[in-house]
Design a protein around this motif. Structure first.
Motif, PDB file in Angstrom:
ATOM      1  N   ALA A  25       0.709  -1.152   0.032  1.00 21.61           N
ATOM      2  CA  ALA A  25       0.055   0.045  -0.123  1.00 21.61           C
ATOM      3  C   ALA A  25       0.774   1.577  -0.309  1.00 21.61           C
ATOM      4  N   THR A  26       0.124   2.124  -0.444  1.00 25.43           N
ATOM      5  CA  THR A  26       1.270   3.302  -0.893  1.00 25.43           C
ATOM      6  C   THR A  26       0.488   4.523   0.384  1.00 25.43           C
ATOM      7  N   THR A  27      -0.571   4.396   1.093  1.00 24.19           N
ATOM      8  CA  THR A  27      -0.496   5.499   1.858  1.00 24.19           C
ATOM      9  C   THR A  27       0.907   5.839   3.277  1.00 24.19           C
ATOM     10  N   SER A  28       0.340   6.926   3.800  1.00 22.05           N
ATOM     11  CA  SER A  28       1.689   7.524   4.170  1.00 22.05           C
ATOM     12  C   SER A  28       1.513   7.912   5.942  1.00 22.05           C
ATOM     13  N   GLN A  29       0.453   7.203   6.411  1.00 19.30           N
ATOM     14  CA  GLN A  29       0.521   7.059   7.449  1.00 19.30           C
ATOM     15  C   GLN A  29      -0.062   5.513   7.843  1.00 19.30           C
ATOM     16  N   ALA A  30       1.746   5.508   8.056  1.00 19.12           N
ATOM     17  CA  ALA A  30       1.310   3.382   8.740  1.00 19.12           C
ATOM     18  C   ALA A  30       2.712   3.177   9.659  1.00 19.12           C
ATOM     19  N   ALA A  31       2.840   2.244  10.184  1.00 18.43           N
ATOM     20  CA  ALA A  31       4.495   2.250  10.986  1.00 18.43           C
ATOM     21  C   ALA A  31       5.506   2.621  10.150  1.00 18.43           C
ATOM     22  N   PRO A  32       6.692   2.549  10.280  1.00 16.14           N
ATOM     23  CA  PRO A  32       7.925   2.517   9.375  1.00 16.14           C
ATOM     24  C   PRO A  32       8.105   1.430   9.116  1.00 16.14           C
TER      25      PRO A  32
END
Ligand code: ADP
Ligand code: ZN
Ligand code: MG
Length: 483
Positions: A25-32
């Motif tokens: 996925a390309t979502t920006s808010q995710a755990a590193p």
């Protein structure tokens, strides 16, 4: 006299759900590092598979910029070593890009401004080095590969811009086109849109290009403009001192307000480009290009011209109204209820914009509707609501919606503007004030103001002051002539 020459290279993240060559996925808010797999981590043996949606969005961006989409393009490996690039190369397009030869044009007070687009190609983004925020950040750099493999379109302009302001203006307009076309969210803070600025100066009249420097990774319009202003100044000063300019790559340092050298020409990378053996040729069928061309929405410049023409507004107003789909739609629906476009513009640009900014909600979430705004405008046009009272009604419409007439009535704000009703009231009031009427007739014109006040008082504040003023003067003049 020196002339500035600027060309931009823009990177725009394409709005896909998944990465360019894998299913992450390309979502920006995710755990590193939570959005990673063997492909985007560059593990040995992992093979890339091209995301068809990224190609569609790339083609759409190319068409929105008037580019020619190539039936066949190819991917290449751009080799360099950097910790955030796990494969040791970036998959990009080099000698055969997705699209060529476009243009972004817009009308200004001085005429039509054109910036040629040399090419648009697809490539993958790198990961992110994190230098701050950890206890041991002074000793270690951390790496987050969530961005690794995110699809980008790189757009390269010809060196067609002649000032920092012009470059910033172009970048703003390019962003608006990409957002309108639905290919990018244009979010510069999160890095989904950024630009490298190439800049040189030359003597006015000199047809050849001067020695350029490239300022990397500018992610705001302000930084772009400030970095370019600084760089032009630095180059002109050096030339004026008789110094030779050194080509190279520079970085903008916002804290000091300067550009600093990152690497010189000698240190420039040799990327040893070669064809990507793990991906086939990229073929885009003519039918698909035409389908995507047909699906293009109205783009900012076309919309701006249409609004200016159709509603008889100036460019400035049309540009303002064309800035988003929701704003344009709100304006057009309000005007559709047959009210004056200028009045609608006035409300949208004034009260509506102010309240949206105050509450930081989007137009979609606001309770006010085009129907209620047009009803409000009609009440003012009929003289049944004063400008001041209308603002009060607007505030309530904005907060909770409803019918402007009902709101105005409940708040006791409706004015009486009916001529016959008011004429009767004026006649009755003046009949009770013969002394003041006589004073007026004997030359004290200022008494009129007092009489108007008395009429409004007799109406318990409901009478429309402009109408009363006119009627009082009419009546006084008439009775004056009669004697
Ligand atoms: P490079 O070989 O350094 O990559 P390119 O010719 O590929 O340079 O151009 C990269 C970008 O730099 C383009 O946007 C182009 O318009 C711009 N550019 C090229 N030469 C100049 C120059 N002398 N001054 C300003 N911009 C330039
Ligand atoms: Zn992946
Ligand atoms: Mg180049």
């Amino acid at each position: 006299m020196y002339e500035t020459v600027i060309g931009l290279e823009i990177h725009a993240q394409l709005l896909t759900a998944t990465k360019m060559f894998c299913g992450c996925a390309t979502t920006s808010q995710a755990a590193p590092n939570s959005l990673t797999c063997p492909v985007c981590l560059g593990l040995p043996g992992a093979l890339p598979v091209l995301n068809a949606r990224a190609v569609e969005l790339g083609v759409t961006a190319a068409l929105a910029l008037g580019c020619r989409v190539q039936p066949v393009s190819t991917f290449a490996r751009k080799n360099y070593f950097y910790p955030d690039l796990p494969k040791g190369y970036q998959i990009t397009q080099f000698d055969r890009p997705l699209a060529l030869d476009g243009e972004l044009a817009w009308t200004t007070g001085a005429g039509t401004q054109r910036v040629r687009i040399v090419r648009l190609h697809l490539e993958e983004d790198a990961g992110k080095s994190v230098h701050e925020g950890f206890e041991d950040s002074d000793q270690f750099t951390y790496l987050d590969f969530n961005r690794s493999g995110v699809p980008l379109a790189e757009i390269v302009t010809a060196p067609d811009m002649r000032s920092a302001g012009e470059a910033a203006d172009f970048f703003r307009r390019l962003r608006a086109v990409l957002v309108a076309a639905g290919v990018s969210d244009g979010n510069m803070e999160q890095g989904s849109l950024r630009c490298d600025a190439n800049v040189s100066v030359r003597q006015v009249g000199d047809p050849s290009l001067g020695v350029k420097t490239e300022v990397k990774n500018l992610n705001s319009f302000r930084f772009l403009q400030r970095a370019l202003d600084f760089e032009v100044d630095r180059q002109v000063t050096a030339l004026a001192r008789g110094e030779a300019l050194e080509p190279g790559t520079r970085l903008w340092d916002e804290r000091s307000g300067r550009t600093v050298q990152m690497r010189s020409k000698e240190e420039a990378h040799d990327y040893r480009y070669f064809p990507e053996p793990d991906l086939p040729l990229l073929r885009v069928e003519a039918a698909q290009v035409e389908r995507l061309r047909g699906a293009l929405p109205e783009l900012p410049e076309a919309r701006c011209l249409r609004i200016a023409e159709r509603y008889g507004l100036d460019r400035d107003a049309a540009t303002f109204l064309a800035q988003s789909d929701s704003l344009t739609a709100f304006f057009e629906r309000t005007v559709a209820a047959s009210v004056d476009p200028l009045a609608v513009l006035h409300w949208i640009r004034g009260e509506l914009t102010r309240r949206l900014a105050e509450t930081s909600i989007g137009l979609e979430q606001a309770a006010i509707t085009p129907d209620s705004l047009s009803a409000l405008i009609v009440l003012v046009a009929q003289g049944r609501l004063s400008a001041t009272a209308a603002k009060q009604v607007f505030a309530q419409l904005f907060a909770s919606g409803g019918s402007p007439e009902r709101i105005a009535r409940t708040a006791g704000l409706l004015q009486e503007s009916d001529l016959d009703t008011l004429r009767g009231l004026v006649e009755r009031t003046l009949a009770q004030l013969p002394d003041q009427v006589a004073q007026f007739r004997s030359g004290r014109r200022s008494v009129a103001g007092f009489l108007v006040g008395q009429v409004i008082k007799a109406s318990q504040g409901r009478a429309n002051p402009q109408v009363v003023d006119r009627l009082v003067r009419e009546l006084l003049d008439r009775s004056g002539h009669a004697t």
